[in-house]
Design a protein around this motif. Structure first.
Motif, short mmCIF file in Angstrom:
data_model
loop_
_atom_site.label_atom_id
_atom_site.label_comp_id
_atom_site.label_asym_id
_atom_site.label_seq_id
_atom_site.Cartn_x
_atom_site.Cartn_y
_atom_site.Cartn_z
N GLU A 28 -21.56 -24.18 101.97
CA GLU A 28 -22.52 -23.73 100.96
C GLU A 28 -23.82 -23.25 101.62
OE1 GLU A 28 -22.14 -23.19 97.79
OE2 GLU A 28 -20.15 -24.04 97.52
N LEU A 31 -23.23 -19.80 102.75
CA LEU A 31 -23.31 -18.93 101.58
C LEU A 31 -24.77 -18.62 101.22
CD1 LEU A 31 -21.25 -19.35 98.30
CD2 LEU A 31 -23.62 -18.69 98.25
N VAL A 60 -20.28 -14.08 96.43
CA VAL A 60 -20.31 -15.51 96.09
C VAL A 60 -18.91 -16.03 95.74
CG1 VAL A 60 -21.12 -17.23 94.38
CG2 VAL A 60 -22.72 -15.55 95.32
N GLU A 61 -18.19 -15.28 94.91
CA GLU A 61 -16.85 -15.75 94.51
C GLU A 61 -15.90 -15.79 95.71
OE1 GLU A 61 -16.37 -16.98 91.52
OE2 GLU A 61 -18.29 -16.27 90.75
N GLN A 64 -16.89 -18.74 97.99
CA GLN A 64 -16.55 -20.03 97.37
C GLN A 64 -15.04 -20.25 97.34
OE1 GLN A 64 -19.10 -20.35 93.80
NE2 GLN A 64 -20.49 -21.57 95.06
N ARG A 68 -13.36 -23.59 99.07
CA ARG A 68 -12.52 -24.50 98.29
C ARG A 68 -11.05 -24.44 98.66
NH1 ARG A 68 -15.37 -22.54 92.86
NH2 ARG A 68 -17.40 -23.38 93.33
N GLY A 152 -12.46 -16.99 89.15
CA GLY A 152 -13.16 -16.28 90.23
C GLY A 152 -12.57 -14.90 90.51
N ARG B 11 -30.73 -21.19 93.82
CA ARG B 11 -29.34 -21.27 93.36
C ARG B 11 -29.13 -22.03 92.07
NH1 ARG B 11 -25.27 -22.13 98.29
NH2 ARG B 11 -23.93 -22.13 96.45
N TYR B 31 -25.83 -20.63 90.63
CA TYR B 31 -24.60 -20.79 91.42
C TYR B 31 -24.79 -22.01 92.33
CZ TYR B 31 -27.15 -17.81 94.86
OH TYR B 31 -28.08 -17.26 95.72
N GLU B 33 -24.67 -25.45 94.48
CA GLU B 33 -23.72 -25.88 95.51
C GLU B 33 -22.65 -26.78 94.92
OE1 GLU B 33 -25.47 -27.50 98.99
OE2 GLU B 33 -26.85 -25.82 99.22
N TYR B 66 -28.45 -14.36 86.94
CA TYR B 66 -27.13 -14.29 87.54
C TYR B 66 -26.47 -15.65 87.46
CZ TYR B 66 -23.57 -14.82 91.07
OH TYR B 66 -22.41 -15.16 91.70
N ASN B 68 -22.49 -17.67 88.54
CA ASN B 68 -21.14 -17.50 89.10
C ASN B 68 -20.09 -17.96 88.09
OD1 ASN B 68 -21.48 -20.27 89.25
ND2 ASN B 68 -20.79 -20.45 91.36
N SER B 69 -18.83 -17.84 88.50
CA SER B 69 -17.76 -18.12 87.54
C SER B 69 -17.66 -19.61 87.21
CB SER B 69 -16.42 -17.57 88.04
OG SER B 69 -16.05 -18.19 89.25
N SER B 70 -18.04 -20.49 88.14
CA SER B 70 -18.01 -21.93 87.81
C SER B 70 -19.05 -22.24 86.73
CB SER B 70 -18.32 -22.81 89.03
OG SER B 70 -17.71 -22.32 90.17
#
Lengths: 184, 128
Positions: A28, A31, A60-61, A64, A68, A152, B11, B31, B33, B66, B68-70
């Motif tokens: 992370e 990232l 980002v996707e 990540q 993972r 994602g 983030r 987004y 961590e 913005y 993220n998908s999570s």
């Protein structure tokens, strides 16, 4: 010799249009660091704000996913091992007036079919179809069979205004190499 | 319940939950961590509070740049929670603010709000 080798490598990357290249264990923190540098670079280039957001989101996707799911990892013998780190290769660049974000990592062979199936499904969908699948997936209503169409990947497909490519390569009995490149 | 104010970071969004006034907001980028570590206890508190409310006027402002998908998964659940609060006899207003040229963020707002049956929903576009 040392400089020549490194310079050749640099030139190779530049010929491919690559602006950022990271190969190694992703965390992370990696990232955050690379993400901030990408943001800054896109700002300096006066990239259209929405294009920049698309590139950043896909980055980002992708990262990540490696953090993972990459099958190449250190640690992680126990579940949710906080010390676990996973390996992948990431490039961000620009060629022919398009930005791209590409990422590659090892995956387990038993995940290949599922992943191929869901990526094929995602790639064939139009804007409306992606929107519907995205929402179904968010709500956990993904129909049986398309399970694992991770939200994602759908997000990447939606933001990749110029599409995306993916590829798999057989490695050995256990693992394959997987790569996805998205264009904005 | 004690009001909850968490400053935003690169983030994680600013969390501004005023339980006393029933006004809530998430602002900035999301987004984190560790998505569970960030949203888990915050949304537990909100759930607990909302389930104790009846006849209240509740407002939730989303001002995200913005996510993220999570985070999208978390937001979908949050919309469902807010709609339930409206179903349970509260007046709930949700606002979704997006930058005028951000089609993606506008679409996200539309998608999240599609299934609302009881809560009111407003979209707000702002110039950068």
């Amino acid at each position: 010799m040392l400089a020549e080798e490194t310079y050749k490598f640099r030139n190779y990357l530049q010929e491919q249009g690559i602006i950022f290249c990271y190969s190694g264990y992703m965390t992370e923190e990696v990232l955050s660091g690379i993400g901030n540098a990408i943001k800054r670079k896109l700002e300096l280039e006066h990239t259209d704000r929405q294009t920049a957001k698309g590139v950043f989101s896909i980055f980002v996707e992708q990262v990540q996913n490696v953090i993972r799911y990459s099958a190449e990892r250190e640690g992680g013998e126990v579940e949710d091992d906080p010390a676990e780190i996973r390996y992948g290769v990431l490039t961000v660049g620009r060629k022919d007036d398009q930005y791209f974000v590409a990422c590659g990592n090892l995956i387990n062979n038993h995940d290949v079919d599922r992943l191929k199936k869901s990526l094929k499904q995602i790639k064939e969908l139009d804007k409306e179809g992606l929107r519907a699948l995205y929402k179904e997936t968010l709500k956990g209503e993904t129909p049986e069979g398309s399970k694992g169409a991770g939200v994602g990947f759908i997000d990447i497909a939606r933001r990749a205004t110029n599409g995306f490519d993916y590829d798999f390569m057989d490695m050995d009995d256990d693992r394959s190499y997987f790569c996805l490149k998205a264009f904005v | 319940m004690e009001n909850l104010k968490i400053e935003g970071t690169d983030r994680a969004p600013e969390v501004d939950f005023n339980f006393e006034n029933n006004t809530f907001a998430l602002r900035g980028e999301s987004y984190p961590e560790d998505i569970t570590a960030f949203y888990g206890s915050v949304l537990d508190k909100l759930d607990e509070h909302l389930s104790s409310q009846n006849g209240a006027t509740i407002r939730f402002d989303f001002e995200l740049i913005y996510f993220n998908s999570s985070t999208a998964k978390v937001l979908m659940g949050l919309f469902e929670t807010l709609d339930e609060a409206a179903e349970n006899g509260n007046e709930v207003l949700i606002t979704w603010t997006f930058e005028a040229d951000d089609d993606n963020m506008e679409e996200m707002g539309e998608e999240f709000s599609e299934d609302l049956e009881h809560a009111k929903f407003e979209m707000k576009s702002i110039e950068e």
